[in-house]
Enzyme design. Structure first.
Site, PDB file in Angstrom:
ATOM      1  N   PRO A  10     -17.960 -46.127 -13.059  1.00 50.78           N
ATOM      2  CG  PRO A  10     -17.052 -45.733 -10.802  1.00 50.78           C
ATOM      3  CD  PRO A  10     -16.485 -46.366 -12.688  1.00 50.78           C
ATOM      4  CG  ASN A  11     -21.041 -42.626  -9.987  1.00 50.46           C
ATOM      5  OD1 ASN A  11     -21.852 -42.816 -10.035  1.00 50.46           O
ATOM      6  ND2 ASN A  11     -20.036 -42.203  -9.299  1.00 50.46           N
ATOM      7  NE  ARG A  18     -20.864 -37.138 -11.540  1.00 49.39           N
ATOM      8  CZ  ARG A  18     -19.836 -38.329 -11.921  1.00 49.39           C
ATOM      9  NH1 ARG A  18     -19.035 -39.213 -12.441  1.00 49.39           N
ATOM     10  NH2 ARG A  18     -19.033 -37.459  -9.921  1.00 49.39           N
ATOM     11  CE1 TYR A  23     -17.178 -36.128 -15.928  1.00 51.65           C
ATOM     12  CE2 TYR A  23     -18.963 -35.259 -13.980  1.00 51.65           C
ATOM     13  CZ  TYR A  23     -17.542 -35.887 -14.028  1.00 51.65           C
ATOM     14  OH  TYR A  23     -16.596 -36.201 -12.739  1.00 51.65           O
ATOM     15  CG  ASN A  74     -14.329 -42.491 -18.474  1.00 48.55           C
ATOM     16  OD1 ASN A  74     -13.473 -42.527 -17.470  1.00 48.55           O
ATOM     17  ND2 ASN A  74     -14.989 -40.851 -19.253  1.00 48.55           N
ATOM     18  CB  ALA A  77     -13.929 -42.171  -9.590  1.00 48.67           C
ATOM     19  CG  HIS A  80      -8.850 -40.128  -9.714  1.00 43.12           C
ATOM     20  ND1 HIS A  80      -8.140 -40.217 -10.794  1.00 43.12           N
ATOM     21  CD2 HIS A  80     -10.126 -39.927  -9.814  1.00 43.12           C
ATOM     22  CE1 HIS A  80      -8.531 -38.707 -11.499  1.00 43.12           C
ATOM     23  NE2 HIS A  80      -9.752 -39.163 -10.665  1.00 43.12           N
ATOM     24  CG  ASP A  87      -1.773 -55.215 -10.015  1.00 46.02           C
ATOM     25  OD1 ASP A  87      -0.874 -54.371 -10.099  1.00 46.02           O
ATOM     26  OD2 ASP A  87      -2.470 -55.429  -9.253  1.00 46.02           O
ATOM     27  CD  GLU A  98      -5.641 -42.979 -17.659  1.00 47.25           C
ATOM     28  OE1 GLU A  98      -6.663 -42.545 -16.148  1.00 47.25           O
ATOM     29  OE2 GLU A  98      -4.801 -43.263 -17.812  1.00 47.25           O
ATOM     30  CG  HIS A 100      -9.373 -38.890 -17.558  1.00 46.89           C
ATOM     31  ND1 HIS A 100     -10.374 -39.847 -16.206  1.00 46.89           N
ATOM     32  CD2 HIS A 100      -8.674 -39.902 -17.716  1.00 46.89           C
ATOM     33  CE1 HIS A 100      -9.819 -40.753 -16.041  1.00 46.89           C
ATOM     34  NE2 HIS A 100      -8.026 -40.864 -16.109  1.00 46.89           N
ATOM     35  NE  ARG A 107     -13.616 -32.497 -12.778  1.00 48.13           N
ATOM     36  CZ  ARG A 107     -14.466 -33.478 -12.179  1.00 48.13           C
ATOM     37  NH1 ARG A 107     -14.182 -34.428 -13.053  1.00 48.13           N
ATOM     38  NH2 ARG A 107     -15.555 -33.334 -11.569  1.00 48.13           N
ATOM     39  NE  ARG A 111     -12.947 -35.167  -9.111  1.00 47.93           N
ATOM     40  CZ  ARG A 111     -13.956 -35.971  -9.554  1.00 47.93           C
ATOM     41  NH1 ARG A 111     -13.566 -36.498 -10.219  1.00 47.93           N
ATOM     42  NH2 ARG A 111     -14.994 -36.128  -8.560  1.00 47.93           N
TER      43      ARG A 111
END
Length: 148
Positions: A10-11, A18, A23, A74, A77, A80, A87, A98, A100, A107, A111
């Protein structure tokens, strides 16, 4: 390795506009272009996707896991909060790195912990859009062999 899946949560479709101070100014399309070119030099295909829907990420992780193809993830959110994504990684035996963009440990407190990290092969944080490049390099030069 014939393919790598780069999955974005998301985002991340808002990259470039943003909170650029957090970012960066590169867009997701900029990152995709760079990764496709880098992977292409090694005859590796990149499947690059983004969704704001948790279920899409679950499905894509399962597909990659079943195909035996690694994932650069990535989850935004969802990192978290999502037991469903955790799963999916575990249940499909997906090999996940993973990533970020920001250093999540520097932060807000909420997070600092990723539910996904325990199932990931590795975690790369804090290098901006280059976090993706580092993950791709890890996959190209230290391929998954089935050993932990």
């Amino acid at each position: 390795m014939k393919a790598v899946h780069v999955l974005n949560g998301p985002n991340l479709n808002l990259l470039g506009t943003r909170e650029p101070e957090v970012y960066g100014r590169e867009t997701l399309a900029d990152i995709e272009t760079r990764l496709v070119a880098a992977a292409g030099k090694f005859n590796v295909r990149v499947t690059f996707r983004q969704s704001n829907q948790e279920g899409d990420l679950v499905t894509w992780i399962q597909e990659a896991g079943r195909a035996g193809e690694p994932v650069i993830l990535n989850a935004g959110a969802y990192s978290h909060t999502s037991i469903a994504i955790l799963d999916a990684i575990k249940g499909s035996n997906a090999h996940v790195i993973e990533v970020h963009l920001s250093n999540i440990h520097a932060r807000e407190q909420f997070r600092h912990h990723s539910r996904l990290s325990a199932a990931a092969r590795g975690v790369i944080v804090g290098f901006g859009s280059r976090s993706y490049d580092l993950a791709l390099q890890a996959l190209l030069f230290a391929p998954v062999t089935g050993e932990s």
